[in-house]
Design an enzyme around this catalytic site. Sequence first.
Site, mmCIF file in Angstrom:
data_model
loop_
_atom_site.group_PDB
_atom_site.id
_atom_site.type_symbol
_atom_site.label_atom_id
_atom_site.label_comp_id
_atom_site.label_asym_id
_atom_site.label_seq_id
_atom_site.Cartn_x
_atom_site.Cartn_y
_atom_site.Cartn_z
ATOM 1 N N ASP A 53 -63.688 68.624 -3.732
ATOM 2 C CA ASP A 53 -63.170 67.318 -4.163
ATOM 3 C C ASP A 53 -61.647 67.446 -4.215
ATOM 4 O OD1 ASP A 53 -62.782 64.839 -5.335
ATOM 5 O OD2 ASP A 53 -63.403 65.476 -7.337
HETATM 6 C C1 SPV Z 1 -65.359 61.922 -9.879
HETATM 7 O O1 SPV Z 1 -66.529 61.757 -10.255
HETATM 8 O O2 SPV Z 1 -65.061 62.163 -8.720
HETATM 9 C C2 SPV Z 1 -64.269 61.835 -10.841
HETATM 10 C C3 SPV Z 1 -64.497 62.219 -12.204
HETATM 11 O O3 SPV Z 1 -63.177 61.507 -10.440
HETATM 12 S S1 SPV Z 1 -64.006 63.869 -12.383
HETATM 13 O O4 SPV Z 1 -64.871 64.692 -11.576
HETATM 14 O O5 SPV Z 1 -64.151 64.110 -13.789
HETATM 15 O O6 SPV Z 1 -62.631 64.002 -11.981
HETATM 16 MG MG MG Z 2 -62.959 61.759 -8.428
#
Ligand code: SPV
Ligand code: MG
Length: 296
Positions: A53
């Site tokens: 991510d």
């Molecule tokens: C997501 O679910 O991608 C978010 C929340 O942005 S977090 O993973 O807490 O950043």
């Molecule tokens: Mg996110």
Amino acid sequence: MKAKKLRELFRSNKVIRVMGAHNGLSAKLAEQAGFDAIWASGFEISATYAVPDANILTMTENLQAAVIMNTATSIPVICDCDSGYGNVNNVIRMVKEYERNGLAGICIEDKQFPKLNSFVNGSQKLTPIHEFVGKIRAAKDTQEDPDFVVIARIEALIAEQGMEEALERAYAYEAAGADAILIHSKKKEPDEIIEFVESFKGSVPIVVVPTTYPKITVKEMENLGIKMVIYANHGLRSAIKAMQKTFAQILIDGNTLGIEPNISTMQEVFELQGMFEMRRLENMYKAIDLMVPLRK
Ligand code: SPV
Ligand code: MG
């Protein structure tokens, strides 16, 4: 239409409960469970591609996933758009595309591109306030449907910049026209979230993501005046555990008999994917076809 629904939820006097999802099925399960809206989670969508991510996926890939979730459900989808995929120019195109595709709203965070998931230590670089204010203004000026929701996410506490910085950003983002403020925290207790909520004197609704402080209840959030809670990734994390258990058991047992009672039946999957509805329609139109006189 979905944007209007989301606006109605904001106008209601209850805490809006939102579940993270990554595809049509997970979004549908969240709707069936009774959640008010879907969070098209960047973390979940990236994980389903088995990539980090960290803005590895493009806007188009995230948008495509959001559209699939939107089509599979009748509740609003709030789209995690990271930091807006670049600068203000990227935000402008992004809002046009998300709105044009019928999504109810977007959330952008005040981190630099490429962003890194908030729970990865180090390299949590904030974007300067004026730059992010520009992105919010651009998003609000670009949307055509007044109901389309723009959520501004503050990462100051994640980046360990302190409460004052977080509050300053909240006031600036509210003034820039944000429809809601998401205040994120990586603490194991909700203390800094509570401090933020109690210190903030603005009137824009507040959104929280209690991933690391799971004890906080909806009732407590309601008492604090928090408007929306996003359970960002619990569907994906439960699915991973379930699949790992099943896969391992099949190799141990040498057959699939033992895991059968613990997995969904094919009939359940048929129902979820609309197989029975498809057959019903197929039969209906078959019957109609017979009533139409054949052309000579
Ligand atoms: C997501 O679910 O991608 C978010 C929340 O942005 S977090 O993973 O807490 O950043
Ligand atoms: Mg996110």
